[in-house]
Design an enzyme around this catalytic site. Structure first.
Site, short mmCIF file in Angstrom:
data_model
loop_
_atom_site.label_atom_id
_atom_site.label_comp_id
_atom_site.label_asym_id
_atom_site.label_seq_id
_atom_site.Cartn_x
_atom_site.Cartn_y
_atom_site.Cartn_z
N GLU A 180 0.87 -1.17 0.00
CA GLU A 180 0.00 0.00 0.00
C GLU A 180 0.91 1.22 0.00
O GLU A 180 2.06 1.11 -0.42
CB GLU A 180 -1.01 -0.06 1.17
CG GLU A 180 -0.44 -0.36 2.53
CD GLU A 180 0.15 0.84 3.22
OE1 GLU A 180 1.39 1.01 3.15
OE2 GLU A 180 -0.60 1.58 3.88
N ASP A 205 -6.47 -6.49 -4.70
CA ASP A 205 -5.93 -6.91 -6.00
C ASP A 205 -4.61 -7.65 -5.78
O ASP A 205 -3.73 -7.16 -5.07
CB ASP A 205 -5.71 -5.70 -6.93
CG ASP A 205 -4.84 -4.63 -6.30
OD1 ASP A 205 -5.32 -3.96 -5.35
OD2 ASP A 205 -3.68 -4.48 -6.71
N1 HPA Z 1 -0.19 -0.89 -4.81
C1 HPA Z 1 -0.23 0.13 -3.94
N2 HPA Z 1 -1.29 0.42 -3.22
C2 HPA Z 1 -2.38 -0.33 -3.38
C3 HPA Z 1 -2.42 -1.39 -4.27
C4 HPA Z 1 -1.27 -1.67 -5.02
O1 HPA Z 1 -1.24 -2.60 -5.83
N3 HPA Z 1 -3.66 -1.93 -4.21
C5 HPA Z 1 -4.36 -1.22 -3.31
N4 HPA Z 1 -3.60 -0.25 -2.80
#
Ligand code: HPA
Length: 236
Positions: A180, A205
């Site tokens: 994150e 995700d």
């Molecule tokens: N990267 C960075 N922050 C995030 C992601 C990610 O894939 N998914 C949700 N927040």
């Protein structure tokens, strides 16, 4: 009261939930809090205070990324006297052991950010969660039957990394389960000013399998995370 916050002294509760998205702050206030009152609207980075289970609690959006979060949290601590922070966010998954909708409770946060690195020349400082908040969140998640992983989180300054998952693989092999963009700066500021902080993220995700959470699942999963976080915030 500050360049970024038009709340008055006393408008924030001792404990504040921190989503990144201002509309999520509004949704949390409207869905979970009684007698919620908007306390900040500067730059539309909304903040609210109300009650949950009869106890006063606030929610303040931080925007995306460690520089943005650092501004709001610095001022919440040093101007408004906030003592307890729980970031409620989403994260990408870095391991097939974490499923979509699972929670990652960040025991520590690894970062590529200069904010933490440059504060300790010659050292790799380890930004960590408050143990009391962490223990309470883990035990409540268990009680509720939520799938929760306690792990090291990557707080990256880069969302669109040129090398994608490849750049995170070695970290994943060392137990960093999610990515994150805010937890490390939150933990760093908590250590600097001796307040308490925790980050809980829903995995939305997976960077390994490229599976993504549906819009419908997003709302119900976020509900579980927010309720858990509010319970921890008002009991602690
Ligand atoms: N990267 C960075 N922050 C995030 C992601 C990610 O894939 N998914 C949700 N927040």
């Amino acid at each position: 009261m500050t360049p970024h916050n038009n709340a008055s002294l006393g408008d924030y509760a001792d404990a504040v939930l921190l989503p990144g998205d201002p509309l999520r702050a509004k949704w949390i206030a409207e869905t979970f809090l009684d007698n919620a009152k908007q306390v900040n609207n500067v730059r539309n980075c909304l903040g609210y205070t109300g009650t949950f289970a009869g106890k006063r609690v606030s929610v303040q959006a931080t925007g995306m990324g460690q520089p943005s979060l650092s501004i709001y949290v610095h001022e919440l601590i040093n101007v408004y006297g906030v003592q307890t922070f729980i970031r409620v966010g989403t994260c990408g998954g870095l391991s097939p052991s974490v499923r979509i909708r699972d929670l990652i409770i960040a025991q520590a946060a690894t970062t590529d950010s200069a904010i933490v690195r440059d504060a300790f020349p010659g050292y790799a400082f380890a930004p960590i969660a408050d143990f009391g908040l962490l223990a309470a969140a883990v035990s409540k998640a268990k009680e509720k039957g939520l799938r929760a992983h306690v792990a090291n989180m990557l707080s990256s300054d880069i969302f669109y990394h040129e090398d994608g998952f490849t750049s995170y693989q070695k970290l994943a092999e060392h137990g960093v389960l999610g990515v994150e963009m805010e937890a490390a700066a939150l933990y760093f500021l908590a250590a600097r000013f001796n307040v308490r902080a925790l980050t809980i993220c829903t995995m939305t995700d997976c960077l390994v399998t490229h599976e993504e959470m549906s819009a419908q699942d997003r709302q119900s999963s976020l509900k579980d995370m927010v309720r858990l976080s509010l319970e921890v915030a008002v009991q602690s």
